[in-house]
Motif scaffolding. Structure first.
Motif, mmCIF file in Angstrom:
data_model
loop_
_atom_site.group_PDB
_atom_site.id
_atom_site.type_symbol
_atom_site.label_atom_id
_atom_site.label_comp_id
_atom_site.label_asym_id
_atom_site.label_seq_id
_atom_site.Cartn_x
_atom_site.Cartn_y
_atom_site.Cartn_z
ATOM 1 N N SER A 87 -19.502 38.103 63.853
ATOM 2 C CA SER A 87 -18.272 38.132 64.659
ATOM 3 C C SER A 87 -18.064 36.817 65.378
ATOM 4 O O SER A 87 -16.970 36.271 65.423
ATOM 5 C CB SER A 87 -18.356 39.212 65.729
ATOM 6 N N VAL A 88 -19.156 36.320 65.989
ATOM 7 C CA VAL A 88 -19.035 35.084 66.761
ATOM 8 C C VAL A 88 -18.770 33.908 65.818
ATOM 9 O O VAL A 88 -17.973 33.017 66.114
ATOM 10 C CB VAL A 88 -20.300 34.851 67.621
ATOM 11 N N GLU A 89 -19.433 33.931 64.651
ATOM 12 C CA GLU A 89 -19.181 32.854 63.670
ATOM 13 C C GLU A 89 -17.722 32.835 63.247
ATOM 14 O O GLU A 89 -17.095 31.783 63.138
ATOM 15 C CB GLU A 89 -20.071 33.052 62.438
ATOM 16 N N ALA A 134 -18.847 36.236 74.781
ATOM 17 C CA ALA A 134 -19.488 35.131 74.060
ATOM 18 C C ALA A 134 -18.446 34.398 73.214
ATOM 19 O O ALA A 134 -18.409 33.168 73.175
ATOM 20 C CB ALA A 134 -20.613 35.660 73.172
ATOM 21 N N CYS A 135 -17.581 35.176 72.573
ATOM 22 C CA CYS A 135 -16.552 34.564 71.721
ATOM 23 C C CYS A 135 -15.603 33.710 72.560
ATOM 24 O O CYS A 135 -15.201 32.630 72.136
ATOM 25 C CB CYS A 135 -15.758 35.640 70.976
ATOM 26 N N GLY A 136 -15.270 34.191 73.753
ATOM 27 C CA GLY A 136 -14.345 33.447 74.613
ATOM 28 C C GLY A 136 -14.947 32.137 75.115
ATOM 29 O O GLY A 136 -14.238 31.257 75.566
ATOM 30 N N LEU A 137 -16.273 32.025 75.055
ATOM 31 C CA LEU A 137 -16.932 30.836 75.584
ATOM 32 C C LEU A 137 -17.233 29.800 74.501
ATOM 33 O O LEU A 137 -17.809 28.753 74.766
ATOM 34 C CB LEU A 137 -18.256 31.239 76.253
ATOM 35 N N LEU A 138 -16.856 30.128 73.265
ATOM 36 C CA LEU A 138 -17.275 29.303 72.128
ATOM 37 C C LEU A 138 -16.806 27.861 72.192
ATOM 38 O O LEU A 138 -17.548 26.936 71.933
ATOM 39 C CB LEU A 138 -16.719 29.918 70.847
ATOM 40 N N HIS A 139 -15.549 27.703 72.484
ATOM 41 C CA HIS A 139 -15.032 26.345 72.521
ATOM 42 C C HIS A 139 -14.766 26.001 73.980
ATOM 43 O O HIS A 139 -14.791 26.863 74.858
ATOM 44 C CB HIS A 139 -13.763 26.218 71.675
ATOM 45 N N LEU A 140 -14.554 24.751 74.243
ATOM 46 C CA LEU A 140 -14.324 24.344 75.626
ATOM 47 C C LEU A 140 -12.825 24.261 75.869
ATOM 48 O O LEU A 140 -12.208 23.226 75.663
ATOM 49 C CB LEU A 140 -14.987 22.985 75.890
ATOM 50 N N PRO A 141 -12.231 25.384 76.294
ATOM 51 C CA PRO A 141 -10.795 25.332 76.528
ATOM 52 C C PRO A 141 -10.510 24.702 77.889
ATOM 53 O O PRO A 141 -11.387 24.646 78.744
ATOM 54 C CB PRO A 141 -10.406 26.811 76.511
ATOM 55 N N ASP A 142 -9.281 24.238 78.087
ATOM 56 C CA ASP A 142 -8.905 23.728 79.414
ATOM 57 C C ASP A 142 -8.785 24.885 80.393
ATOM 58 O O ASP A 142 -9.058 24.755 81.569
ATOM 59 C CB ASP A 142 -7.552 23.015 79.333
ATOM 60 N N VAL A 143 -8.320 26.011 79.845
ATOM 61 C CA VAL A 143 -8.115 27.185 80.689
ATOM 62 C C VAL A 143 -8.777 28.379 80.008
ATOM 63 O O VAL A 143 -8.580 28.595 78.817
ATOM 64 C CB VAL A 143 -6.611 27.523 80.808
ATOM 65 N N LEU A 144 -9.560 29.108 80.770
ATOM 66 C CA LEU A 144 -10.144 30.331 80.227
ATOM 67 C C LEU A 144 -9.498 31.500 80.960
ATOM 68 O O LEU A 144 -9.525 31.555 82.196
ATOM 69 C CB LEU A 144 -11.659 30.322 80.434
ATOM 70 N N ILE A 145 -8.884 32.405 80.195
ATOM 71 C CA ILE A 145 -8.207 33.543 80.817
ATOM 72 C C ILE A 145 -8.963 34.805 80.430
ATOM 73 O O ILE A 145 -9.194 35.062 79.242
ATOM 74 C CB ILE A 145 -6.736 33.612 80.356
#
Ligand SMILES: Nc1ncnc2c1ncn2[C@@H]1O[C@H](COP(=O)(O)OP(=O)(O)OP(=O)(O)O)[C@@H](O)[C@H]1O
Length: 596
Positions: free
Chosen positions: A97-99, A147-158
């Protein structure tokens, strides 16, 4: 303050009722900002508008300076989103899932494996990463989503209720990680019901109720604004006590909070408690207990709305809970950040892998799908062949006559099952998640149709092999067989697009299956699958001509029974036109679904 999220008069109305009503938010870079409110306050609706999943009815919103309606695709590239729903991919393991999400967020291939390990570790899911998501508890599924929401470094995390259903330790780990992200300059917006979460984690909070802003400020400011302690009195006659103390100069507000409970907001509890004792003695009212607390966010809400937040909004055991050793947040290097590298191919391949893994793990339904055409051909074909007049069907080989119909029906039923993942994704909320990712909407549609087409061709090839074992070979030779597979591909694409369109429209899977169940018999029996059109009564011949399956079956039959004939070309043309129409409809419905 450099604003990362700003809304002006943001409003969304559902059936004449505003869910969000002229909301103004001004969220600065690097803040952890909380949207706090009771159930139904409009938090998720606000978040859906900010993540481009819903269009505002009125007002506007900008994320990183980009308009969420006019620049939706760019907004999606800048944000990470963890939805409230559990985006359950039952047939995948946690790691798969995370992949999948790493690919959909364009995490570069070379750093993908490392990032996946890191985020699984952050949420404490490494030991369970290779178990199927279906076996996870609710809290584990939630952690996986995080974990999935943290995968990439977004400017904004909602994040919508990021710690709902998590145990205390996991909750602390999540908080620590969010603080770590803030330290790296990521702006975090979270919706929560939990007072403690808002109080301890957020730099600033907007409390909303019935879609409207109630008050905004830092937790400390808001509580200072209350400037009051709360005395909780337990008594068998709280109404009498209320009457006795109401209006006294030291009482700011007194409210019955249960059959035996009274809440009194006062300036100073140390002075108020003896007053309450005196009042109870003077009026002969028994007291079971008197406690007092310093102002909380609940008091802030009470002050502004006259009501408390929901009863489950406190997390009472947090203070007593053992504090886990705080994992240092995984450093998100520039390598791990979202960066388009042949993104479209990466997206489509990742989605194809998902469909493949899911289908290959549905062993039972796969076995039935493969077995069904064999039953049709061997048993049904063999039995009917004895009863059929070769002059009527135009060939002595009834199995050869029936073969195209079997291929067509198999492909149609695969088309129905091909729409099921969309239905589940819609119902579990995973579609929302997909839609908020920086992927092209067309990748979702293209990958699904391509997969269904491949499946249709594979099924047709298998049926041809079974038929060959029974002595039936296409009269059109190998070239005829290949054209037949192309017809199967067109048919698979057409019906998959049609059923996807239906799945987009259907409010739930029950409606979808009711409609497809109702339509399947007429669809099958108003074709030339068992009887040639020339042998049908006139009314039936008309319906057969209106049924697009008839043309596909006729084209395949020409190739199997007669070989190359001029009549093949108009049949192929009709089928192509039908496929294009179905694709247009499917695309239209899918677009409509993604623009709510
Ligand atoms: N698709 C929809 N159609 C009709 N009404 C909706 C829809 N989505 C939300 N609403 C309504 O809008 C209001 C706000 O809902 P929303 O989900 O935004 O609240 P919330 O604050 O996130 O609640 P919770 O804490 O329970 O998640 C509710 O009255 C809800 O019933």
């Amino acid at each position: 303050m450099h604003e990362i999220i700003e809304t002006e008069g943001l409003t969304r109305v559902f059936r004449d009722r505003p869910a969000v009503d002229h909301l103004e938010l001004h969220i600065g870079a690097g803040e952890i900002y909380g949207l706090l409110g009771p159930n139904g306050a409009g938090k998720s609706t606000t978040i859906h508008m900010l993540t481009t999943l819903l269009t505002p009815t009125e007002g506007r919103a900008r994320v990183c300076g980009l308009d969420v309606v006019r620049q939706a695709a760019q907004v999606r590239r800048r944000l990470g989103y963890v939805s409230q729903e559990k985006g359950v991919r039952h047939r995948l393991t946690g790691r798969e899932s995370v992949e999948l999400e790493a690919d959909l967020n364009h995490v570069p291939r070379r750093s993908r494996a490392r990032r996946v390990e890191e985020v699984l570790d952050v949420v404490g899911m490494l030991p369970d990463a290779d178990r199927f998501v279906a076996e996870y508890s609710g809290g584990m599924q939630k952690r996986l989503d995080l974990a999935c929401g943290l995968l990439h470094l977004p400017d904004v995390l909602i994040l919508d209720e990021p710690t709902l259903g998590l145990d205390v330790q996991s909750r602390h780990r999540v908080w620590d990680h969010l603080r770590g992200l803030r330290a790296q300059g990521v702006t975090v917006l979270l919706a929560t019901n939990y007072l403690d979460e808002a109080d301890r984690l957020c730099d600033r909070i907007t409390i909303i109720d019935a879609g409207r802003e109630v008050v905004t400020g830092t937790p400390a400011e808001l509580k200072r604004g209350v400037a009051a302690d709360t005395v909780h009195v337990s008594s068998p006659a709280p109404d009498r006590l209320l009457a006795a103390v109401e209006g006294a100069p030291w009482v700011r507000q007194a409210t019955l909070t249960g059959r035996e409970h009274l809440r009194v907001r006062v300036d100073d509890a140390a002075k108020a408690v003896p007053e309450i004792m005196r009042a109870s003695l003077a009026h002969g009212i028994d007291l079971h207990g008197v406690t007092h607390t310093a102002p909380t966010l609940d008091d802030v809400f009470l002050l502004h709305t006259g009501r408390g937040l929901s009863p489950d909004s406190a997390v009472p055991d947090l203070d007593r809970a053992p504090r886990p050793s705080a994992p240092s947040p995984a450093p998100l290097d520039s390598d791990g950040a979202a960066r388009p590298s042949r993104p479209r191919t990466q997206e489509v391949l990742a989605l194809l892998r998902r469909w493949y893994l899911e289908v290959s793990r549905e062993r039972l339904s796969l076995a039935f799908t493969l077995l069904q055409p064999v039953i049709w051909l061997v048993f049904l074909g063999g039995a009917i062949a004895r009863a059929v007049d070769a002059r009527v069907v135009g060939t002595a080989d009834y199995i050869g006559f029936m073969l195209p119909g079997v291929i067509a029906f198999t492909i149609v039923s695969t088309g129905v099952s091909g729409a099921v993942p969309l239905l589940w994704d819609k119902e579990t909320g995973y579609l929302n998640k997909l839609m908020s990712m920086p992927i092209a909407r067309s990748s979702l549609l293209v990958s699904r149709l391509a997969f269904q087409m491949g499946l249709g061709v594979a099924q047709a090839a298998l049926i041809l092999l079974v038929a060959a074992a029974l002595g039936v070979r296409p009269a059109g030779g190998i070239a005829g067989g290949l054209v037949l597979l192309a017809v199967a591909a067109l048919l698979a694409m057409a019906f998959s697009a049609l059923f996807l369109a239906l799945a987009c429209r259907a409010p739930d899977h029950n409606t979808f299956f009711a409609i497809t169940g109702f339509a399947s018999l007429p669809l099958v029996f108003t074709t030339n699958a068992f009887v040639p059109v020339t042998a049908m009564p006139p009314w039936m011949s008309i319906t057969a001509h209106l049924n697009p399956l008839t043309y596909a079956i006729e084209a395949m039959r020409t190739l199997v029974v007669h070989g190359w004939r001029p009549s093949l070309y108009p049949q192929l043309l009709t089928l192509t036109a039908f496929t294009l129409t179905a694709l247009t409809l499917g695309t239209h419905e899918f677009r409509r679904l993604s623009r709510r």
